[in-house]
Each structure stands twice: as structure tokens, then as C-alpha cells.
Design an enzyme around this catalytic site. Structure first.
Site, short mmCIF file in Angstrom:
data_model
loop_
_atom_site.label_atom_id
_atom_site.label_comp_id
_atom_site.label_asym_id
_atom_site.label_seq_id
_atom_site.Cartn_x
_atom_site.Cartn_y
_atom_site.Cartn_z
N CYS A 197 0.80 -1.24 0.00
CA CYS A 197 0.00 0.00 0.00
C CYS A 197 0.83 1.28 0.00
O CYS A 197 0.58 2.17 -0.83
CB CYS A 197 -0.98 0.03 1.15
SG CYS A 197 -1.08 -1.45 2.14
N ARG A 211 7.12 -11.03 5.35
CA ARG A 211 6.62 -10.90 6.72
C ARG A 211 7.34 -11.90 7.61
O ARG A 211 7.49 -13.07 7.24
CB ARG A 211 5.11 -11.15 6.76
CG ARG A 211 4.36 -10.07 6.01
CD ARG A 211 2.86 -10.26 6.04
NE ARG A 211 2.24 -9.31 5.12
CZ ARG A 211 0.94 -9.30 4.82
NH1 ARG A 211 0.14 -10.21 5.35
NH2 ARG A 211 0.46 -8.40 3.99
N GLN A 263 1.40 -10.90 -3.92
CA GLN A 263 -0.04 -10.70 -3.95
C GLN A 263 -0.47 -10.09 -5.28
O GLN A 263 0.29 -9.31 -5.87
CB GLN A 263 -0.47 -9.72 -2.86
CG GLN A 263 -0.15 -10.17 -1.46
CD GLN A 263 -0.33 -9.02 -0.47
OE1 GLN A 263 0.29 -7.97 -0.60
NE2 GLN A 263 -1.19 -9.22 0.50
N ASP A 299 -2.15 -7.49 -5.95
CA ASP A 299 -2.56 -6.42 -5.05
C ASP A 299 -2.96 -5.16 -5.82
O ASP A 299 -2.30 -4.78 -6.77
CB ASP A 299 -1.36 -6.10 -4.14
CG ASP A 299 -1.79 -5.51 -2.81
OD1 ASP A 299 -3.01 -5.35 -2.60
OD2 ASP A 299 -0.91 -5.21 -2.00
N HIS A 324 -4.63 -1.04 -5.18
CA HIS A 324 -5.15 0.01 -4.32
C HIS A 324 -5.93 0.98 -5.17
O HIS A 324 -5.45 1.40 -6.22
CB HIS A 324 -4.00 0.70 -3.57
CG HIS A 324 -3.37 -0.26 -2.60
ND1 HIS A 324 -2.31 -1.05 -2.94
CD2 HIS A 324 -3.73 -0.59 -1.34
CE1 HIS A 324 -2.01 -1.83 -1.91
NE2 HIS A 324 -2.85 -1.57 -0.93
N LYS A 357 -13.34 -4.93 6.42
CA LYS A 357 -13.03 -5.65 5.18
C LYS A 357 -14.03 -6.75 4.88
O LYS A 357 -14.78 -7.18 5.75
CB LYS A 357 -11.64 -6.26 5.28
CG LYS A 357 -11.50 -7.24 6.43
CD LYS A 357 -10.14 -7.92 6.43
CE LYS A 357 -10.05 -8.87 7.61
NZ LYS A 357 -8.90 -9.76 7.57
N HIS A 377 -8.07 -1.31 -0.43
CA HIS A 377 -7.03 -2.32 -0.67
C HIS A 377 -7.78 -3.55 -1.15
O HIS A 377 -8.80 -3.90 -0.55
CB HIS A 377 -6.33 -2.75 0.60
CG HIS A 377 -5.82 -1.65 1.47
ND1 HIS A 377 -4.49 -1.43 1.65
CD2 HIS A 377 -6.46 -0.74 2.23
CE1 HIS A 377 -4.32 -0.42 2.50
NE2 HIS A 377 -5.51 0.02 2.86
ZN LIG Z 1 -2.88 -2.46 0.89
#
Ligand SMILES: [Zn+2]
Ligand SMILES: [Zn+2]
Length: 584
Positions: free
Chosen positions: A279, A308, A326, A328, A330, A410, A456
């Protein structure tokens, strides 16, 4: 009474039954090994266990003997009887048995509330509840022996743990045991090795994945597809760095809220962190220029790799790793665009997951947790927007109160696999907090600056986890469009080798992943090996096929499909998998 509460009560009963089974198992072990010291023995999701301290090393060969002893206790039909005693009496009792673990447990309890359960010759420290008598345990099985530490502390005594399961009926038990066997057969770690897809390397450390050529091929196919559908839905690609100064993680709140999971290091005496999320990178791109209301929504998409610092003890194959990628995105938008955008994301997610062969979904809405950033009004608004999108699409969902991320509520999507197990994949998270922290604005129709809202979202989630799940769902036999090798050409003899190679070239030209099996083996052996490697198509070629510019097609499941022209085979393969589609 509603179906759900019925189900719940039944589950509670099962819990009680399994707890009773754990007692009966400990009782049987005590009868067979009088010097055993008992630790704890709770029911768990699909069975029960008991931790024991025993000088003799148990193996799975010892389990039938313990089961036989349990059967005697069941036959005796001892009632389970509860009594409350004082702390002193409890200590005296268990010191008499020299049960050191029970003594330690009792020392931590409040006087006057010590509860014991006795069945026949066995008494355990226990809150209950239990079934009325040992005879209730009609269908049980001991499954495995593992190591465990007293109180989960690796500095303390190492114990032996026996796992078992119990059901009310023989049929339910058998079904469960079949599922366990099937899950073992499908284990992605085993199949990943057998099919040459990926490995973990001791030298590199735990939780980081090495994709071998076949695994990397599958991943490449998934990436190509994912990139294509994002372009069609007007997402813009971005690529962001993996390391940032910790100043950035302070600003984003990660250093405060997520530090334990971050890999932090120094360079030229400056503190840095490896990204655990994508992000903030996308935010910096958004904020690099002035944005107008006309530009919104802006959808930044990245196949973003994050790291992580998960404890090595919780890592599990591809399902729980330290480094993962991911799909991913945004999305920066105006508040009035929120509900529509979430609806579109849900459509997109279902389309993508269906393409991979999943059609059973579970949807969960997670609301504000105890530990959160941002203001309450924004949280409530975001929760309403997510709820409204789900309701508008008439998607059934459950609410997980307090289950949201620290920066917003979420929606989580879970899919059900071939064994009925559910897996977390996509997520849509509202975020009113990061736009505040990073001062993210757009210029409105009034010429003034307004705060953007941020979403997200990931559809597959982690590629690693999704890949592991695909392998287990399909038991290694990936659909043709995802298979690393889609076809193998099997020449019947050396005289048709040139033709076999010509077929290979032609298929490669049509973007089909194909190999020629040129080994000096019999056709039957080559077919067997191709079946084992889960290659969807075997193309046998001899003089006759060479003369007709054809291939004799064999499918890994359907068997012999007969001869067909090479062009017809190409068409057949191309029809499998996602077709290019127009999105309005
Ligand atoms: Zn994010
Ligand atoms: Zn108990």
C-alpha cells in the site's frame, strides 16, 4: 429451531464426546504404562489429543494396543462422575499419583473450585462437561503420535502427544478417515516435490519458495491471465521497490502496528524496512502529482512481493510463508463511488475464482477491532459501504465482529475446495486512515481539495497460497490451461522422430507447452510416466500419423480419443481455460 443452532449444538456434543475420548485414552495409557505422567488432553477441531510424559517412545504401532484397552473401558460403561474438592485435597490426591503436571496446574487454580471427573479406575483434573458414561464412545480411532512441549514452551519438558478422533457413528468416522487419507494424498508439499514444481532450501532459510521450471511456468500462466483481466477492467500497472526508509513505515503506521512482522535493517547507518505490504508504495505514486475528480477512481495494480517475519514454527509449505506475492491493487476514489466500486470488485473476484474452477464461496464481513486507527464515523461509514455492496449483490455473508484490519473494515472471500475445505483468498478492505496519514486528496468540481477514500484489494490473495490450494484442489492434475506441460509427443520408433519434432515445433508455434519423449523406452512406459506427471495429453505418432499429418490423442482421464489432425488438436487445447472476453 433454526438449522444453524442445531448444527452448533451438535458440534458442542461432538466436543464433549471427544473430550471424553481423551480421558478414556489417558486412562488406557495409564493401564498399559503405569509410570506415565499426564499433562493435558483437550478436544480439537477434528478430534482430540492428550500430552503424556512417558519414558518409552511411542510409535504408531503402539496405537492399536491402546485402542483395544480403550474398547475395554468403553465396554465397562463407567459413568463419568464430577466432584468438587479443595485445593489441598487435590494436591494431596495428585501428589499421591506423582502427577507433576497436574500438580503444577492445580497450583495455578483458585481454592474451592477444583473440579474432578472420575470414570471407573481413573480420575482427572477437569472442568468437563462429559458424556454420561464411557459406553457412549462408539466410534473412535487413534491417528498419530507427535512431539509437544509442556505448556507449548520449548524450554520445558518434551512430551509425547497422541492424536485421535471420535464421532457418534461409524459411518461419520469412516468418512472422516477417508477425508484424512485423501488430504494426505493431495498434500501440496508432497505433490510439489513429485511433480517438480517448487522447493524450500535449508541454506536459504525457512518460508521462502524456490519455483522450479515447471512451477514457474504455472505461475507465469497465472500472472499472464491476471495481468490481462486487470487491464480489461481499467487497472493501471505499477511497480514499487521492496525496501523503504523506516520514516515511511512510521508515517504509514506499520512501524507502530506491524513491527513484529517486519524485517528491519540498516544501510549507511539509516534504518530501513522490507515491505510487508504494498500500500504505501502505491500511495507515494498517487501523491506524486495533483489528482482531479475526473481521474477517479484510480486503480493501481501490482504483482507485489512482500516479506513478513512469521515465526518459523507456524510456516507450512506454500500456505504460510515469509515471502509471497499478492495480486494487489489500491483504488483511490471519492466517497460517493465506494459502493459501486466494491460491487465491481466482487464481480471481478467471482469471475477470476470461477475461471480457476471454484464455484463455492463463503463471504465474511469483518468489523472494527479493538486496536484501530482513524475516527469512528469513518469506520461506520466504511462498514456500511461494504455491507451495502454485499446486500445489493444479494451475496450471503457472515459478520465477524471485531475482525477488521487496524486501518479499516473488510470483506474476505473464502473458496471451498474439492474436499469441502475452505480457504481464504480475496479481500476488499476499506481505508479511511491512510488517506489521512498521507494527506491524499483530489481537486473537486469546486476547485478545492477533498480527501480520497482508499480500497485495498486482492483477488487470489497470495500467489504462493493460491498455488498450494490449486495443487490440493486438483490433486496435482491442473486443468490443461494451467498445466506446466500440456502435451507430450510419443514417437513409436526412431523413424518417426523427425515427424515428432515437427509436431512439437508446430504446437509450440501455437503457444502450446509440449515436449517430445525421445527416451529409449516402450510406449506403455512413456504413457505411464506422462500419466504420473499429470500431463493432460499424450500424442502418439507412428508412420500412419506421419503420413496423415495427424496425432493419436490420449487424454490423462478420458483415455484414447483417436487420431486427429494437428490443427484440430491445437483447437481443442486452446478451448480449455479462460477465453478472451470483453468487459463493458
Ligand atoms: Zn494495501
Ligand atoms: Zn477433561
Amino acid at each position: 429451531m433454526s438449522h444453524t443452532s442445531d448444527h452448533k449444538e451438535h458440534a458442542n456434543d461432538l466436543w464433549t464426546l471427544r473430550h471424553s475420548a481423551a480421558h478414556i485414552m489417558a486412562q488406557a495409557v495409564r493401564r498399559l504404562y503405569p509410570d506415565v505422567k499426564l499433562a493435558i488432553g483437550p478436544p480439537i477441531d477434528d478430534g482430540f489429543y492428550y500430552d503424556l510424559d512417558l519414558p518409552a517412545r511411542l510409535t504408531e504401532e503402539d496405537l492399536p494396543k491402546i485402542e483395544a484397552e480403550m474398547a475395554k473401558i468403553v465396554d465397562a460403561n463407567f459413568p463419568f462422575e464430577r466432584r468438587m474438592i479443595s485445593k489441598d485435597d487435590a494436591l494431596k490426591l495428585f501428589r499421591g499419583y506423582d502427577e507433576v503436571y497436574k500438580i503444577e496446574l492445580i497450583e495455578g487454580l483458585t481454592d474451592g473450585q477444583i473440579s474432578l471427573y472420575t470414570d471407573g479406575d481413573f480420575t482427572d483434573l477437569c472442568e468437563g462437561p462429559h458424556v454420561s458414561s464411557t459406553g457412549q464412545l462408539k466410534a473412535f480411532k487413534l491417528l498419530s503420535v507427535a512431539g509437544a512441549y509442556w505448556r507449548g514452551d520449548e524450554k520445558r519438558q518434551q512430551l509425547q502427544r497422541i492424536y485421535g478422533t471420535a464421532y457418534f457413528g461409524k459411518q461419520e468416522l469412516d468418512e472422516h478417515l477417508t477425508r484424512v487419507e485423501e488430504a494426505k494424498r493431495r498434500d501440496h508439499r508432497k505433490l510439489g516435490k513429485e511433480l517438480g514444481l517448487f522447493s524450500f532450501e535449508e541454506l536459504a532459510g525457512p518460508g521462502v519458495v524456490f519455483y522450479h521450471p515447471k512451477g514457474a511456468t504455472v505461475r507465469g500462466v497465472i500472472e499472464d491471465y491476471v495481468r490481462r483481466v486487470h487491464r480489461a477492467r481499467r487497472y493501471q500497472p505499477v511497480v514499487t521497490p521492496h525496501i523503504f526508509r523506516t520514516d515511511m513505515w512510521k508515517k504509514s503506521g506499520h512501524l507502530e502496528h506491524y513491527k513484529d512482522y517486519m524485517f528491519l535493517f540498516e544501510a549507511e547507518e539509516q534504518p530501513y524496512g522490507i515491505k510487508p505490504m504494498n500500500c504505501p508504495g502505491h500511495i507515494l505514486i498517487f501523491n506524486s502529482t495533483i489528482r482531479s475528480y475526473r481521474d477517479l477512481p484510480i486503480r493501481f495494480f501490482e504483482l507485489g512481493t512482500v516479506y513478513r517475519n512469521e515465526k518459523s514454527g507456524v510456516l507450512h509449505g506454500l500456505l504460510r510463508v515469509r515471502g509471497f506475492t499478492q495480486d494487489d491493487a489500491h483504488i483511490f476514489l471519492r466517497e460517493d463511488q465506494l459502493v459501486d466500486e466494491i460491487r465491481e470488485i466482487l464481480d471481478f473476484a467471482f469471475e477470476v475464482l470461477k475461471t480457476f474452477g471454484f464455484d463455492k464461496f463463503e463471504v465474511e464481513l469483518s468489523t472494527r477491532p479493538e486496536h484501530y486507527i482513524g475516527n469512528l464515523e469513518n469506520w461506520n461509514h466504511a462498514e456500511q459501504a461494504l455491507r451495502a455492496a454485499l446486500e445489493a449483490k444479494q451475496i450471503p455473508f457472515v459478520v465477524h465482529e471485531g475482525g477488521g484490519a487496524f486501518y479499516g473494515p473488510k470483506i474476505d472471500l473464502r473458496i471451498q475446495d474439492a474436499l469441502g475445505r475452505s480457504w481464504q483468498c480475496g479481500t476488499v478492505q476499506c481505508d479511511f486512515a491512510l488517506p489521512e496519514r498521507f494527506d491524499l486528496n483530489y481537486v473537486g468540481t469546486d476547485g478545492k481539495e477533498h480527501r480520497v477514500v482508499m480500497l485495498h484489494r486482492a483477488l487470489l490473495g497470495s500467489f504462493e497460497r493460491f498455488f498450494g490450494m490449486l495443487i490440493e484442489h486438483y490433486a496435482g492434475a491442473l486443468p490443461t490451461w494451467l498445466s506446466p506441460v500440456q502435451a507430450v509427443v510419443i514417437p513409436l520408433n526412431d523413424r518417426v522422430l523427425d515427424y515428432a519434432r515437427a509436431v512439437e515445433t508446430q504446437l509450440r508455434g501455437s503457444d502450446i507447452r509440449v515436449e517430445v519423449d525421445e527416451r529409449n523406452e516402450k510406449m506403455q512406459a512413456k504413457i505411464r510416466d506422462a500419466q504420473r506427471a499429470q500431463i493432460p495429453y499424450m500424442l502418439v505418432v507412428g508412420e500412419r500419423e506421419a503420413a496423415q499429418q495427424a496425432v493419436a490423442v490420449r487424454h490423462r482421464r478420458e483415455g484414447d480419443l483417436g487420431p486427429m489432425p494437428v490443427a484440430a488438436f491445437v483447437e481443442r487445447v486452446q478451448q480449455d481455460g479462460p477465453q478472451p472476453q470483453l468487459v463493458s
